[in-house]
Write a protein that holds these residues in place. Structure first.
Motif: not given
Length: 233
Positions: A1-4, A22-27, A84-89, A198-203
């Motif tokens: 498992m990859t380290a955070p 990071l919250e939007e990516l869920g990593v 890296k994750y291919g999202k939001f860019y 939701p991710a923005v609220k949490k972040a």
């Protein structure tokens, strides 16, 4: 498992950019608090990661080629994570240029000008009318630019992207910048839509309790000396 991913962070508009991504990516990520009012940003170990003695910064143990990589500067971090994750860019060059334009507009304009408005309106030891007017008016102009941009699209580059993540944190404290969002209906619609995610609220809650333990910056003279009296070291 990859380290955070390790996130070196303090809850400010620049820090929120990366918790939002990071919250939007869920990593998985772990937060390493850099208390900028206490001077943590000058610690030698942190300077190895962020030589400009500014947060945020990240260390990704699973960098290119499977080797660890550190990245400083919020815009560069957003681009790195987006690639890296291919999202939001987006990978399409025309769409990516559109995102990059608004990302750099925030990094070079909205953030610095709003920061100066905060300084002269709240933290300067004396009230300097010229400085207050200069930066309050410039932030107003920049809000107007966003308002026009958002007249015919839901987000700054069309689809939700790292450009929106970069800008939202600098609009959250709009009252401290002397701005009324009701004057900018398209910007207000965007603002409400991004904050509803939701991710923005949490972040933006990350580290809130850490910051609450301290006096407000406007009242903390020692923190002001750390933040506003820096010279070359």
């Amino acid at each position: 498992m990859t380290a955070p991913i390790e996130l070196y962070y303090w809850p400010t508009p620049n820090g929120w950019k990366i918790t939002i991504m990071l919250e939007e990516l869920g990593v998985p990520y772990v937060v390493k608090y850099i208390n900028i009012g206490r001077g943590d940003q000058f610690q030698p170990d942190f300077l190895k990661i962020s030589p400009n003695n500014r947060m945020p910064a990240i260390v990704d143990p699973d960098g290119p080629g499977g080797e660890s990589i550190s990245v400083f500067e919020s815009g560069a971090i957003l681009q790195y994570l987006g690639r890296k994750y291919g999202k939001f860019y987006p990978s399409d060059e025309r769409a990516r240029v559109d995102v990059d334009q608004w990302l750099f507009w925030q990094v070079g304009g909205l953030g610095p000008m709003a920061g100066q408005a905060h300084h002269f309106r709240q933290y300067a030891p004396e009230r300097i009318a010229y400085g207050i007017d200069r930066y309050t008016n410039e932030v107003n102009r920049l809000y107007g630019v966003m308002n026009k941009r958002l007249a015919d699209r839901p987000f700054l580059a069309g689809d939700y992207s790292i450009a929106d993540m970069a800008a939202i944190g600098w609009v959250i404290p709009h009252e401290n910048q002397g701005q009324d969002l009701n004057e900018f209906p398209n910007l207000k619609r965007w603002f409400d839509a991004v904050l509803a995610r939701p991710a923005v609220k949490k972040a933006i809650e990350v580290g809130k309790e850490e910051r609450a333990r301290q006096k407000s910056l406007a009242e903390d003279e020692e923190a002001q000396k750390v933040l506003f009296g820096q010279r070359a070291r």
